[in-house]
Design an enzyme around this catalytic site. Structure first.
Site, PDB file in Angstrom:
ATOM      1  N   SER A 145      39.810  38.254  45.836  1.00 19.06           N
ATOM      2  CA  SER A 145      39.331  38.737  44.942  1.00 19.06           C
ATOM      3  C   SER A 145      37.774  39.960  44.909  1.00 19.06           C
ATOM      4  O   SER A 145      39.121  41.352  44.452  1.00 19.06           O
ATOM      5  CB  SER A 145      37.779  37.429  44.844  1.00 19.06           C
ATOM      6  OG  SER A 145      36.864  36.860  44.084  1.00 19.06           O
ATOM      7  N   ASP A 302      43.023  29.702  37.824  1.00 18.92           N
ATOM      8  CA  ASP A 302      42.292  30.635  38.730  1.00 18.92           C
ATOM      9  C   ASP A 302      42.386  32.071  36.943  1.00 18.92           C
ATOM     10  O   ASP A 302      43.340  32.398  36.814  1.00 18.92           O
ATOM     11  CB  ASP A 302      42.610  32.225  39.458  1.00 18.92           C
ATOM     12  CG  ASP A 302      42.538  32.832  39.747  1.00 18.92           C
ATOM     13  OD1 ASP A 302      40.560  33.468  39.600  1.00 18.92           O
ATOM     14  OD2 ASP A 302      42.530  33.522  40.856  1.00 18.92           O
ATOM     15  N   HIS A 332      40.923  29.564  42.946  1.00 22.51           N
ATOM     16  CA  HIS A 332      40.769  30.603  43.562  1.00 22.51           C
ATOM     17  C   HIS A 332      39.467  30.514  44.517  1.00 22.51           C
ATOM     18  O   HIS A 332      38.834  29.736  44.006  1.00 22.51           O
ATOM     19  CB  HIS A 332      39.295  31.474  41.991  1.00 22.51           C
ATOM     20  CG  HIS A 332      39.252  32.637  42.255  1.00 22.51           C
ATOM     21  ND1 HIS A 332      39.763  34.282  42.706  1.00 22.51           N
ATOM     22  CD2 HIS A 332      37.994  33.192  42.571  1.00 22.51           C
ATOM     23  CE1 HIS A 332      39.345  35.027  42.342  1.00 22.51           C
ATOM     24  NE2 HIS A 332      37.970  34.477  43.202  1.00 22.51           N
TER      25      HIS A 332
END
Length: 362
Positions: A145, A302, A332
């Protein structure tokens, strides 16, 4: 969202970060399998995971890891990341350096990037690698991320550093956030209300990271900051044109959102929106061509799915060997959720695939 929604969300993030880092931080508890210590690399706190030495072994592999959390949440010392890095060190027989870069609101961009770069450069020094018995030719840079964002940005900078004697062999990016140019890619449209990371929350993270004004959120949402009349953005448009970078199966029925007239003042207020240190997908082809073999993990559910796929395609076009590992039923952030009570099959599936690739390529 209205301004009040973004302000309340900002307060929520601060509270959540306090709770996570206050009550979930683990002390460096070593075991027979893995030695865990806290250290400081060029002024940056890190947690180091070292497997025990083996009699018939000379040098180990190395991984520099950056945790996720929107540049504002989590920690190298929280149980989820402590567990991930311990398992990586054990499974790969590798020294894993988990970087405790400073977070928003204590610091904003570019300080997180500077922390990540300083810690990585320190570890890549030959004498430091020797101290940890790490093979200089077998070091990977990785993160998930926002940590994937830092890993990508650090790798780009290292590729330009002529004084560097040791360079990473691999970069492994886990559902990375790579651009703030287009908040209407197919994945942003498809997953705009998806739990864990809806679109408005990702925009909020960007504003938070850049220490910006939440009044700008509605304009970012409709791409007013990269409209056709915004001269600063024109030269970057082709570098993330998803109509040419995404396969039809990912484009689906979605249409580009390109405003003819927008607000050029947004980029003047937040110049980092077009700074490659913050948005690695905007890097030029010459920079991409210098990057090492790459692993890219993306998830269907995501908003950041297309960031990773577009970067993988651009790297591939630049001649970089790329493995795109796409999970159709995952979301995600799933890779860190492998411990009860959040031990999801999606977490085990993605983590095992990621570690398997590192084991085969590092």
């Amino acid at each position: 969202c209205h301004l009040i929604d973004y302000l309340s969300l900002s307060h929520h993030l601060i509270v959540l970060n306090y709770l996570v880092c206050t009550f979930d931080k683990l002390k460096p508890v070593s075991s027979e399998d893995i030695k865990i210590t806290d250290a400081v690399f060029d002024g940056v706190e890190v947690r180091v995971f070292e497997p025990p030495a083996k009699g018939d072994e000379s040098l180990k592999r190395g991984v520099v890891y950056f945790h996720g959390g929107g540049w504002a949440l989590a920690s190298a010392r929280t149980s989820l990341y402590n567990n991930l890095c311990r398992i990586m060190a054990e499974s790969l027989n590798a020294v894993v350096v988990s970087v405790e870069y400073r977070l928003v609101p204590k610091v904003c961009f570019p300080e997180q990037y500077h922390d990540a770069l300083r810690a990585t450069r320190h570890f890549l020094q030959p004498d430091v690698l020797a101290e940890y018995s790490v093979d200089p030719s077998r070091v990977a840079i990785s993160g998930d991320s926002a940590g994937g964002n830092l890993a990508a940005a650090v790798c780009q900078q290292l590729s330009k550093d002529e004084d560097l004697t040791v360079r990473p062999k691999l970069q492994a990016l886990i559902y990375p956030v790579l651009q703030a140019f287009d908040f209407n890619t197919p994945s942003y449209q498809q997953n705009r209300n998806m739990p864990v990371l809806p679109r408005n929350v990702m925009i909020n993270y960007w504003i938070y990271y850049f220490n910006g004004n939440y009044d700008l959120a509605p304009e970012l949402l409709i791409n007013n900051h990269t409209a056709l009349n915004v001269g600063q953005a024109l030269s970057f448009r082709a570098r993330l044109n998803w109509t040419s970078l995404l396969p039809p199966s990912f484009q689906k029925h979605y249409k580009p959102v390109v405003q003819a007239t927008g607000t050029a003042a947004i980029v003047e207020q937040l110049p980092a929106l077009l700074d490659v240190r913050a948005v690695p997908l905007l890097a030029d082809d010459a920079t991409l061509a210098r990057l090492p073999r790459t692993y890219m993990l993306t998830c269907e559910n995501d908003v950041l799915r297309d960031d990773g796929i577009m970067y993988a395609k651009r790297l591939e076009r630049a001649g970089v060997p790329v493995t795109l590992d796409h999970f159709h039923d995952c979301f995600h952030g799933c890779m860190i959720f492998t411990v009860w009570p959040t031990d999801f099959s999606a977490g085990m599936q993605t983590r095992n695939s990621y570690i398997k690739w590192l084991d085969e390529n590092l």
